[in-house]
Design a protein around this motif. Structure first.
Motif, PDB file in Angstrom:
ATOM      1  N   LYS A 184      -5.469   9.188   5.339  1.00  0.00           N
ATOM      2  CA  LYS A 184      -5.921   8.104   4.451  1.00  0.00           C
ATOM      3  C   LYS A 184      -5.661   8.371   2.963  1.00  0.00           C
ATOM      4  O   LYS A 184      -6.288   7.778   2.090  1.00  0.00           O
ATOM      5  CB  LYS A 184      -7.427   7.765   4.650  1.00  0.00           C
ATOM      6  CG  LYS A 184      -7.873   7.590   6.067  1.00  0.00           C
ATOM      7  CD  LYS A 184      -6.928   6.824   6.934  1.00  0.00           C
ATOM      8  CE  LYS A 184      -6.862   5.348   6.646  1.00  0.00           C
ATOM      9  NZ  LYS A 184      -5.843   4.685   7.527  1.00  0.00           N
ATOM     10  N   SER A 185      -4.709   9.259   2.707  1.00  0.00           N
ATOM     11  CA  SER A 185      -4.398   9.584   1.307  1.00  0.00           C
ATOM     12  C   SER A 185      -3.254   8.747   0.749  1.00  0.00           C
ATOM     13  O   SER A 185      -2.906   8.883  -0.432  1.00  0.00           O
ATOM     14  CB  SER A 185      -4.007  11.061   1.191  1.00  0.00           C
ATOM     15  OG  SER A 185      -5.042  11.877   1.641  1.00  0.00           O
ATOM     16  N   GLY A 186      -2.632   7.933   1.594  1.00  0.00           N
ATOM     17  CA  GLY A 186      -1.474   7.150   1.140  1.00  0.00           C
ATOM     18  C   GLY A 186      -0.185   7.559   1.846  1.00  0.00           C
ATOM     19  O   GLY A 186       0.914   7.331   1.331  1.00  0.00           O
ATOM     20  N   THR A 187      -0.337   8.128   3.033  1.00  0.00           N
ATOM     21  CA  THR A 187       0.813   8.594   3.825  1.00  0.00           C
ATOM     22  C   THR A 187       1.832   7.476   4.040  1.00  0.00           C
ATOM     23  O   THR A 187       3.031   7.642   3.774  1.00  0.00           O
ATOM     24  CB  THR A 187       0.331   9.050   5.232  1.00  0.00           C
ATOM     25  OG1 THR A 187      -0.972   9.588   5.131  1.00  0.00           O
ATOM     26  CG2 THR A 187       1.293  10.015   5.864  1.00  0.00           C
ATOM     27  N   ASN A 188       1.353   6.343   4.541  1.00  0.00           N
ATOM     28  CA  ASN A 188       2.272   5.256   4.902  1.00  0.00           C
ATOM     29  C   ASN A 188       2.897   4.618   3.666  1.00  0.00           C
ATOM     30  O   ASN A 188       4.036   4.159   3.715  1.00  0.00           O
ATOM     31  CB  ASN A 188       1.544   4.216   5.758  1.00  0.00           C
ATOM     32  CG  ASN A 188       1.303   4.760   7.150  1.00  0.00           C
ATOM     33  OD1 ASN A 188       2.171   4.713   8.002  1.00  0.00           O
ATOM     34  ND2 ASN A 188       0.118   5.346   7.368  1.00  0.00           N
ATOM     35  N   TRP A 189       2.170   4.638   2.587  1.00  0.00           N
ATOM     36  CA  TRP A 189       2.738   4.144   1.324  1.00  0.00           C
ATOM     37  C   TRP A 189       3.951   5.002   0.953  1.00  0.00           C
ATOM     38  O   TRP A 189       5.020   4.503   0.594  1.00  0.00           O
ATOM     39  CB  TRP A 189       1.664   4.189   0.239  1.00  0.00           C
ATOM     40  CG  TRP A 189       1.955   3.395  -0.986  1.00  0.00           C
ATOM     41  CD1 TRP A 189       3.078   2.644  -1.248  1.00  0.00           C
ATOM     42  CD2 TRP A 189       1.113   3.273  -2.130  1.00  0.00           C
ATOM     43  NE1 TRP A 189       2.963   2.062  -2.484  1.00  0.00           N
ATOM     44  CE2 TRP A 189       1.771   2.432  -3.051  1.00  0.00           C
ATOM     45  CE3 TRP A 189      -0.147   3.791  -2.467  1.00  0.00           C
ATOM     46  CZ2 TRP A 189       1.214   2.094  -4.289  1.00  0.00           C
ATOM     47  CZ3 TRP A 189      -0.709   3.459  -3.701  1.00  0.00           C
ATOM     48  CH2 TRP A 189      -0.018   2.613  -4.591  1.00  0.00           C
ATOM     49  N   MET A 190       3.767   6.329   1.076  1.00  0.00           N
ATOM     50  CA  MET A 190       4.876   7.231   0.735  1.00  0.00           C
ATOM     51  C   MET A 190       6.025   7.077   1.739  1.00  0.00           C
ATOM     52  O   MET A 190       7.204   7.147   1.355  1.00  0.00           O
ATOM     53  CB  MET A 190       4.370   8.683   0.692  1.00  0.00           C
ATOM     54  CG  MET A 190       5.364   9.674   0.133  1.00  0.00           C
ATOM     55  SD  MET A 190       6.025   9.259  -1.513  1.00  0.00           S
ATOM     56  CE  MET A 190       4.620   9.589  -2.566  1.00  0.00           C
ATOM     57  N   ILE A 191       5.706   6.825   3.005  1.00  0.00           N
ATOM     58  CA  ILE A 191       6.796   6.608   3.981  1.00  0.00           C
ATOM     59  C   ILE A 191       7.619   5.389   3.554  1.00  0.00           C
ATOM     60  O   ILE A 191       8.846   5.406   3.573  1.00  0.00           O
ATOM     61  CB  ILE A 191       6.251   6.384   5.413  1.00  0.00           C
ATOM     62  CG1 ILE A 191       5.494   7.607   5.927  1.00  0.00           C
ATOM     63  CG2 ILE A 191       7.392   6.028   6.373  1.00  0.00           C
ATOM     64  CD1 ILE A 191       4.851   7.428   7.302  1.00  0.00           C
ATOM     65  N   GLU A 219      -2.129   7.939  -9.041  1.00  0.00           N
ATOM     66  CA  GLU A 219      -0.946   7.838  -9.921  1.00  0.00           C
ATOM     67  C   GLU A 219       0.016   6.770  -9.399  1.00  0.00           C
ATOM     68  O   GLU A 219       0.592   6.014 -10.172  1.00  0.00           O
ATOM     69  CB  GLU A 219      -0.209   9.182  -9.966  1.00  0.00           C
ATOM     70  CG  GLU A 219      -0.872  10.234 -10.801  1.00  0.00           C
ATOM     71  CD  GLU A 219      -0.224  11.597 -10.556  1.00  0.00           C
ATOM     72  OE1 GLU A 219      -0.641  12.300  -9.618  1.00  0.00           O
ATOM     73  OE2 GLU A 219       0.717  11.951 -11.287  1.00  0.00           O
ATOM     74  N   LEU A 220       0.184   6.739  -8.089  1.00  0.00           N
ATOM     75  CA  LEU A 220       1.055   5.711  -7.494  1.00  0.00           C
ATOM     76  C   LEU A 220       0.522   4.339  -7.858  1.00  0.00           C
ATOM     77  O   LEU A 220       1.265   3.420  -8.180  1.00  0.00           O
ATOM     78  CB  LEU A 220       1.088   5.834  -5.963  1.00  0.00           C
ATOM     79  CG  LEU A 220       1.755   7.072  -5.373  1.00  0.00           C
ATOM     80  CD1 LEU A 220       1.507   7.147  -3.865  1.00  0.00           C
ATOM     81  CD2 LEU A 220       3.261   7.049  -5.623  1.00  0.00           C
ATOM     82  N   HIS A 221      -0.791   4.246  -7.809  1.00  0.00           N
ATOM     83  CA  HIS A 221      -1.440   2.967  -8.047  1.00  0.00           C
ATOM     84  C   HIS A 221      -1.349   2.548  -9.506  1.00  0.00           C
ATOM     85  O   HIS A 221      -1.114   1.384  -9.830  1.00  0.00           O
ATOM     86  CB  HIS A 221      -2.902   3.103  -7.628  1.00  0.00           C
ATOM     87  CG  HIS A 221      -3.546   1.814  -7.356  1.00  0.00           C
ATOM     88  ND1 HIS A 221      -4.369   1.196  -8.242  1.00  0.00           N
ATOM     89  CD2 HIS A 221      -3.441   1.006  -6.293  1.00  0.00           C
ATOM     90  CE1 HIS A 221      -4.763   0.053  -7.728  1.00  0.00           C
ATOM     91  NE2 HIS A 221      -4.214  -0.081  -6.547  1.00  0.00           N
ATOM     92  N   GLN A 222      -1.506   3.531 -10.362  1.00  0.00           N
ATOM     93  CA  GLN A 222      -1.512   3.225 -11.788  1.00  0.00           C
ATOM     94  C   GLN A 222      -0.109   2.961 -12.319  1.00  0.00           C
ATOM     95  O   GLN A 222       0.095   2.106 -13.177  1.00  0.00           O
ATOM     96  CB  GLN A 222      -2.125   4.402 -12.557  1.00  0.00           C
ATOM     97  CG  GLN A 222      -2.454   4.035 -13.983  1.00  0.00           C
ATOM     98  CD  GLN A 222      -3.042   5.216 -14.726  1.00  0.00           C
ATOM     99  OE1 GLN A 222      -2.466   6.305 -14.737  1.00  0.00           O
ATOM    100  NE2 GLN A 222      -4.175   5.017 -15.339  1.00  0.00           N
ATOM    101  N   ASP A 223       0.860   3.691 -11.807  1.00  0.00           N
ATOM    102  CA  ASP A 223       2.219   3.553 -12.334  1.00  0.00           C
ATOM    103  C   ASP A 223       3.222   3.815 -11.200  1.00  0.00           C
ATOM    104  O   ASP A 223       3.783   4.912 -11.082  1.00  0.00           O
ATOM    105  CB  ASP A 223       2.417   4.566 -13.475  1.00  0.00           C
ATOM    106  CG  ASP A 223       3.810   4.485 -14.074  1.00  0.00           C
ATOM    107  OD1 ASP A 223       4.561   3.535 -13.746  1.00  0.00           O
ATOM    108  OD2 ASP A 223       4.163   5.395 -14.851  1.00  0.00           O
ATOM    109  N   LEU A 224       3.422   2.805 -10.382  1.00  0.00           N
ATOM    110  CA  LEU A 224       4.291   2.988  -9.212  1.00  0.00           C
ATOM    111  C   LEU A 224       5.732   3.268  -9.641  1.00  0.00           C
ATOM    112  O   LEU A 224       6.401   4.130  -9.091  1.00  0.00           O
ATOM    113  CB  LEU A 224       4.204   1.752  -8.296  1.00  0.00           C
ATOM    114  CG  LEU A 224       4.975   1.830  -6.982  1.00  0.00           C
ATOM    115  CD1 LEU A 224       4.632   3.083  -6.186  1.00  0.00           C
ATOM    116  CD2 LEU A 224       4.699   0.587  -6.121  1.00  0.00           C
ATOM    117  N   ARG A 225       6.186   2.552 -10.654  1.00  0.00           N
ATOM    118  CA  ARG A 225       7.579   2.732 -11.104  1.00  0.00           C
ATOM    119  C   ARG A 225       7.811   4.165 -11.628  1.00  0.00           C
ATOM    120  O   ARG A 225       8.751   4.836 -11.219  1.00  0.00           O
ATOM    121  CB  ARG A 225       7.900   1.715 -12.202  1.00  0.00           C
ATOM    122  CG  ARG A 225       9.375   1.544 -12.405  1.00  0.00           C
ATOM    123  CD  ARG A 225       9.655   0.373 -13.335  1.00  0.00           C
ATOM    124  NE  ARG A 225      10.969  -0.169 -13.080  1.00  0.00           N
ATOM    125  CZ  ARG A 225      12.096   0.448 -13.357  1.00  0.00           C
ATOM    126  NH1 ARG A 225      12.100   1.642 -13.906  1.00  0.00           N
ATOM    127  NH2 ARG A 225      13.263  -0.105 -13.065  1.00  0.00           N
TER     128      ARG A 225
END
Ligand code: A3P
Length: 309
Positions: A44-51, A186-192
């Motif tokens: 639940k840390s954002g695994t699938n987001w990173m995939i 960090e991904l959430h705040q600044d994805l780019r």
């Protein structure tokens, strides 16, 4: 049906997804390849987001692959029974996923040139996310109550055991050149900006427009609408979709709802879906969590994004 976890080298696993053999194979026999990239996380840390991000990097932002192949087939978990049967179909360079703690990760990694991206997240938000996920997923223990789950999480009596041990274990790698860590926040705040950093780590070059495609196609909205990434294709045998959604929280929460709780109001600085723990923890639970956190993390000498908020 009640699920009983078993332990492998001190860590809890569910018999629905793992066996002693699959874990022993992952740790001792699995052959890491030099061009592999591993996404390693506590659940639940954002695994699938990173995939999704790494899938899009592979195609220079073109979403066709993400829109046609289920996320778990693009980047199988190499320690699970199912994942081990799916890895054969992954064409190199492979991006594989894992929730394994440092001490039982594939031994062959440590003599390879492969890379790891470790994603961390505020453990308070992980607790909440995991609570809801355990309610949906049939192969994990169904929590009796939030209060009980809260205590289990702090004591490490959950799947993959202690968040604190997971993070402390992996942070031993933080100066290794093949290891990169980033937070969900960090991904959430600044994805780019995060995508640019990930590209630097992987040695991947993208044009501006391609970077935009990666960012747009890995947004919460894009993933929630993509049936290959939102887990609605996963069999009812595993996931009870009537009890919730894998892509649980989104940014469409109205300001009025956020305003109901003054703590949540503050969480606008988190831009919406981070800080959901404030909707769930009592003041006493939060104080207790902070006390345990400080005690368990005191030797790490690292400060994470969420500690300042
Ligand atoms: P919530 O339950 O808090 O909504 P994992 O992939 O490690 O299982 O993590 C799942 C969490 O990541 C869920 O959090 C899910 O909503 C969130 N998530 C998945 N894709 C996301 C995205 N593109 N943007 C933001 N959050 C995402």
């Amino acid at each position: 049906m009640s699920v009983q976890y078993f332990t492998y080298k001190g860590v809890n696993f569910s018999p629905g997804s793992y066996s002693h053999e699959s874990l022993n194979f992952a740790e001792n026999e699995f052959q890491v390849q030099d061009d592999d990239v591993y996404i390693v996380t506590y659940p639940k840390s954002g695994t699938n987001w990173m995939i999704e991000i790494l899938s899009l990097l592979r195609t220079n932002g073109d979403p066709t692959w993400c829109n046609s192949v289920p996320i778990w087939r693009r980047s199988p978990w190499f320690e699970t029974l199912k994942g081990q049967s799916q890895i054969i179909d992954v064409t190199p360079p492979r991006v594989l996923s894992s929730h394994l703690p440092f001490h039982i990760f594939a031994k062959s990694f440590f003599t390879s040139k492969a890379k790891i991206i470790y994603v961390l997240r505020n453990p308070k938000d992980i607790l909440v996310s995991l609570f809801y996920f355990c309610k949906m997923i049939r192969i994990f223990k169904d929590p009796e109550s939030f209060e009980e789950f809260f205590e289990d999480f702090l004591q490490g009596n959950v799947l993959y055991s202690s968040w604190f041990d997971h993070v402390k274990g992996w942070m031993q790698m933080k100066t290794n050149k093949n290891f990169f860590y980033i937070t969900y926040e960090e991904l959430h705040q600044d994805l780019r900006g995060s995508v640019v950093k990930i590209c630097e780590f992987l040695g991947k070059e993208l044009h501006e427009a391609q970077t935009d495609l990666v960012v747009n196609n890995s947004s919460f909205k894009a993933m929630k609408e993509n049936k290959m990434s939102n887990y609605t294709l996963l069999s009812q045998k595993y996931l009870d979709q009537t009890k919730g959604s894998f892509m649980r929280k989104d940014q469409s929460f109205s300001i009025a709802q956020w305003d109901l709780n003054p703590w949540v109001l503050q969480s606008r600085v988190f831009q919406g879906i981070t800080g959901d723990w404030k909707n769930h923890f009592t003041v006493a639970q939060n104080e207790y969590f902070d006390k345990v956190y400080q005690e368990k993390m005191k030797d790490l000498n690292m400060k994470f994004f969420w500690e300042d908020i």
